[in-house]
Design an enzyme around this catalytic site. Sequence first.
Site, PDB file in Angstrom:
ATOM      1  N   CYS A 189      46.554  30.929  37.534  1.00 26.33           N
ATOM      2  CA  CYS A 189      45.970  29.702  37.009  1.00 26.33           C
ATOM      3  C   CYS A 189      45.965  29.688  35.478  1.00 26.33           C
ATOM      4  O   CYS A 189      47.035  29.575  34.884  1.00 26.33           O
ATOM      5  CB  CYS A 189      44.587  29.481  37.611  1.00 26.33           C
ATOM      6  SG  CYS A 189      44.090  27.754  37.583  1.00 26.33           S
TER       7      CYS A 189
ATOM      8  N   HIS B 291      44.502  30.760  43.116  1.00 26.25           N
ATOM      9  CA  HIS B 291      43.603  31.910  42.934  1.00 26.25           C
ATOM     10  C   HIS B 291      43.541  32.760  44.200  1.00 26.25           C
ATOM     11  O   HIS B 291      42.613  32.597  44.991  1.00 26.25           O
ATOM     12  CB  HIS B 291      42.181  31.410  42.666  1.00 26.25           C
ATOM     13  CG  HIS B 291      41.942  30.826  41.325  1.00 26.25           C
ATOM     14  ND1 HIS B 291      41.428  31.546  40.270  1.00 26.25           N
ATOM     15  CD2 HIS B 291      42.144  29.578  40.862  1.00 26.25           C
ATOM     16  CE1 HIS B 291      41.314  30.765  39.212  1.00 26.25           C
ATOM     17  NE2 HIS B 291      41.737  29.560  39.544  1.00 26.25           N
TER      18      HIS B 291
ATOM     19  N   GLU C 212      42.628  35.702  44.581  1.00 25.86           N
ATOM     20  CA  GLU C 212      41.547  36.698  44.549  1.00 25.86           C
ATOM     21  C   GLU C 212      40.276  36.210  45.242  1.00 25.86           C
ATOM     22  O   GLU C 212      39.398  37.009  45.551  1.00 25.86           O
ATOM     23  CB  GLU C 212      41.246  37.122  43.098  1.00 25.86           C
ATOM     24  CG  GLU C 212      40.399  36.160  42.267  1.00 25.86           C
ATOM     25  CD  GLU C 212      41.177  34.952  41.734  1.00 25.86           C
ATOM     26  OE1 GLU C 212      42.378  34.813  42.030  1.00 25.86           O
ATOM     27  OE2 GLU C 212      40.546  34.138  41.020  1.00 25.86           O
TER      28      GLU C 212
HETATM   29  N1  GLN Z   1      42.259  24.193  33.691  1.00 31.55           N
HETATM   30  C1  GLN Z   1      42.197  25.555  33.269  1.00 31.55           C
HETATM   31  C2  GLN Z   1      42.941  25.765  31.969  1.00 31.55           C
HETATM   32  O1  GLN Z   1      43.490  24.896  31.404  1.00 31.55           O
HETATM   33  C3  GLN Z   1      42.707  26.502  34.313  1.00 31.55           C
HETATM   34  C4  GLN Z   1      41.785  26.503  35.499  1.00 31.55           C
HETATM   35  C5  GLN Z   1      41.714  27.809  36.215  1.00 31.55           C
HETATM   36  O2  GLN Z   1      42.124  28.861  35.731  1.00 31.55           O
HETATM   37  N2  GLN Z   1      41.115  27.775  37.386  1.00 31.55           N
HETATM   38  O3  GLN Z   1      43.003  26.848  31.503  1.00 31.55           O
END
Ligand code: GLN
Length: 224
Positions: A82, A183, A185
């Site tokens: 992410c 994610h 995890e």
């Molecule tokens: N929207 C977040 C960002 O721009 C990422 C979101 C996340 O890691 N769950 O970093």
Amino acid sequence: MRDEPVIGVLALQGDVREHVAALTAGGARAVTVRREGELDAVDGLVLPGGESTTIDRLLRAFELHGPLRERIAQGLPVYGSCAGMILLADRVLDGAADQRTLGGLDVTVRRNAFGRQVQSWEEDLPVEGVTGDGGPVRAVFIRAPWVEEAGEGVRVLARVGSGPAAGRIVAVRSGDLLATSFHPEITGDDRVHRYFVELVRDRLRGRGHEERRGLGSAGSPRGS
Ligand code: GLN
């Protein structure tokens, strides 16, 4: 050769404990990384999700941005989830004005790509090289990025299967860099982490260059 790779989890923000647990279950010795010296001691690194702009600021505050960027450029295996995917990307769309990335992964990611209405999305996804016979991975997207464009050397491991983001790229690998928009995890399924631990192990054995020699030649990237 040590058979237990040492894998760090960048511990500035995000699901640090969950990543440590999944890596440990996957056969690695997992350690947290907040300082340059700790970075020197790892064979691979996980960049957890969180807020990429915040992690970017913290990386600079902890004087880790330069050293980490350098280690990645030198070939450190890294898995970014992410916000971690955003940090690995060479190019970011919809980033903050002064947002920088560590780079290394030849992709353009779009931040918060799933949009305002669909901030979160969950789907069972087949992920190439990861799912095997065990069924799809439960992919949980939280204000997630997607890969808008991937360079030639980047292997697409998964795309969204349905809904408003259908077809979008959400898992990629390039050499020893792995990134997912989701994610793993938080689901208790450690197959993505196992895949990364194997990647690091291969790298330690000096066999980590399959991707560069020709995609697909090895069949399963998990190897023999
Ligand atoms: N929207 C977040 C960002 O721009 C990422 C979101 C996340 O890691 N769950 O970093």
